[in-house]
Design an enzyme around this catalytic site. Structure first.
Site, short mmCIF file in Angstrom:
data_model
loop_
_atom_site.label_atom_id
_atom_site.label_comp_id
_atom_site.label_asym_id
_atom_site.label_seq_id
_atom_site.Cartn_x
_atom_site.Cartn_y
_atom_site.Cartn_z
N CYS A 41 0.84 -1.20 0.00
CA CYS A 41 0.00 0.00 0.00
C CYS A 41 0.88 1.26 0.00
O CYS A 41 1.54 1.53 1.00
CB CYS A 41 -0.88 -0.05 1.25
SG CYS A 41 -1.63 1.50 1.72
N CYS A 44 0.37 3.65 2.86
CA CYS A 44 0.91 3.11 4.12
C CYS A 44 2.42 3.37 4.20
O CYS A 44 2.93 3.74 5.24
CB CYS A 44 0.65 1.60 4.21
SG CYS A 44 -1.11 1.18 4.19
#
Length: 123
Positions: A41, A44
């Site tokens: 991600c 993230c």
């Protein structure tokens, strides 16, 4: 000092919450990391260093739980536990929250140190 806990999956997260009941709990939900420690991600990846730095400003007795939500395919499943759990209802990763309150930051907001710092500050 803030206690830091890393878990994988919803049941492990709920166990950690139960174990630290009565304390201020912050939780970061993030995409799982590969063998090189990199998340699938991109939001993230951007948020991790910001959250790591800002958590130092959390209340002394707080607990900080980092919870991996699984690989990309698991997360994208609209019926996954993190999306359907009545107290979570996650719609994106990363999501940073103060457990038991409506306070939460999602996606690119988790990489904004001013917002992240505010979430970690005492009431």
């Amino acid at each position: 000092m803030v206690v830091s806990v890393k878990v994988e999956g919803l049941s492990a997260f709920l166990e950690a919450v139960e174990k630290h009941k009565g304390k201020t709990i912050f939780a970061l939900f993030t995409g799982s990391h590969d063998a090189q420690g990199k998340s699938w991600c991109p939001d993230c990846v951007a948020a991790d260093p910001v959250v790591e730095e800002c958590v130092k400003g959390a209340p002394e007795d707080a607990v900080f739980i980092t919870c991996s939500v699984g690989d990309r395919a698991t997360w994208k499943d609209q019926k996954n536990d993190f999306r359907t759990h009545d107290k979570l209802k996650l719609t994106s990763v990363p999501t940073l929250m103060r457990w038991g309150t409506p306070q939460r930051l999602m996606e690119e907001d988790c990489a904004k140190s001013s917002l992240v710092s505010m979430l970690f500050e005492e009431d």
